[in-house]
Design an enzyme around this catalytic site. Sequence first.
Site, PDB file in Angstrom:
ATOM      1  N   ASP A  75       0.577  -6.204   9.749  1.00  0.00           N
ATOM      2  CA  ASP A  75       1.255  -5.371   8.758  1.00  0.00           C
ATOM      3  C   ASP A  75       2.709  -5.206   9.186  1.00  0.00           C
ATOM      4  O   ASP A  75       3.050  -5.459  10.348  1.00  0.00           O
ATOM      5  CB  ASP A  75       0.584  -3.990   8.644  1.00  0.00           C
ATOM      6  N   SER A  76       3.538  -4.742   8.260  1.00  0.00           N
ATOM      7  CA  SER A  76       4.944  -4.484   8.595  1.00  0.00           C
ATOM      8  C   SER A  76       5.062  -3.404   9.669  1.00  0.00           C
ATOM      9  O   SER A  76       6.112  -3.259  10.277  1.00  0.00           O
ATOM     10  CB  SER A  76       5.686  -4.025   7.339  1.00  0.00           C
TER      11      SER A  76
ATOM     12  N   HIS B 127       0.098   1.758   4.031  1.00  0.00           N
ATOM     13  CA  HIS B 127       0.528   2.987   4.717  1.00  0.00           C
ATOM     14  C   HIS B 127       0.015   4.250   4.002  1.00  0.00           C
ATOM     15  O   HIS B 127      -0.128   5.298   4.617  1.00  0.00           O
ATOM     16  CB  HIS B 127       2.059   3.080   4.768  1.00  0.00           C
TER      17      HIS B 127
ATOM     18  N   CYS C 205      -1.155  -5.927   4.446  1.00  0.00           N
ATOM     19  CA  CYS C 205       0.101  -5.428   3.883  1.00  0.00           C
ATOM     20  C   CYS C 205       0.225  -5.985   2.467  1.00  0.00           C
ATOM     21  O   CYS C 205       0.253  -7.211   2.292  1.00  0.00           O
ATOM     22  CB  CYS C 205       1.255  -5.914   4.758  1.00  0.00           C
TER      23      CYS C 205
ATOM     24  N   GLU D 138       5.428   5.654   9.253  1.00  0.00           N
ATOM     25  CA  GLU D 138       5.903   4.947  10.464  1.00  0.00           C
ATOM     26  C   GLU D 138       6.401   5.934  11.521  1.00  0.00           C
ATOM     27  O   GLU D 138       6.277   5.688  12.704  1.00  0.00           O
ATOM     28  CB  GLU D 138       7.067   4.005  10.114  1.00  0.00           C
TER      29      GLU D 138
ATOM     30  N   CYS E  76      -0.267   0.261  -1.128  1.00  0.00           N
ATOM     31  CA  CYS E  76       0.449   0.011   0.132  1.00  0.00           C
ATOM     32  C   CYS E  76      -0.449   0.554   1.233  1.00  0.00           C
ATOM     33  O   CYS E  76      -0.982   1.672   1.110  1.00  0.00           O
ATOM     34  CB  CYS E  76       1.796   0.735   0.130  1.00  0.00           C
TER      35      CYS E  76
END
Length: 257
Positions: free
Chosen positions: A12-13, A188, A75, A154, A186
């Site tokens: 994932d990012s 996240h 992601c 994040e 997403c």
Amino acid sequence: MDIKDMPIGFFDSGVGGISVLKEAVKLMPYENFLYYGDSINAPYGTKSVEEVKKLTFRAVEFLMSKGVKAVVIACNTATSAAIEELRNSFIDIPVVGIEPALKPAVKLKRKGKIIIMATPLTLLETKFSSLMEEYNKEADIVPLPCAGLAELVESGITEGEIVNKYLRKVYENIECNDVAAVVLGCTHYPFISGELSKILSKDTPIIDGSFGTAKQIRRQLEKKSLIRQETVKGNIEILNSLQNQKIIDLSYKLLTL
Ligand code: DGL
């Protein structure tokens, strides 16, 4: 090493894909897992397609160099930008992606709008337009770009005033009594779903694609006879391009949430 004992690689990012890893660990506890988050380059969702493609290829090559038996692009943004080309380039192993779980939301047949929260890039990509086309006759779908939300996760902020304020702002023009379901497009976002449920009407379903993706990984492994033949729990290793302990600690914390 027996190929079945090799880890399933996750990418994932940043820390978002942990929401998918979590479901995969629950579903396949005997597998080994290697997770790689590219937090130094996060967020991906406001970058260009070309940039995201380049970073995604680099990350998948890194996972391949570590020896993985499958790759999961955990992601939505990287999946929209690169999945076809990845599958054409890494033909020897299963490459599984994730996309907004619109189908289960439509299937609920609830009255009102289906809100799709995702990064700006995911919502701009042709993969999402095709998904919309498939369902927009059956449902009233409202894409809701959420630039900045993945960044909160994040930095370890998943609840409280800052997230609440952010969500109120993006929902300011949406009548919450008229929302049939919310799709988290997403990886996240599942970590902020507690805060999200506070601003939605009671019992509004919040749907994400992590369980569906975990099932898809298992199906692919079964198809290629790659399921690990062990009955002791596998190993979970988490790496991050940021290479600091804080992000690794946050990743393990999110895995237990
Ligand atoms: N977790 C990513 C996704 O599923 C995106 C977050 C980012 O913008 O980097 O789309």
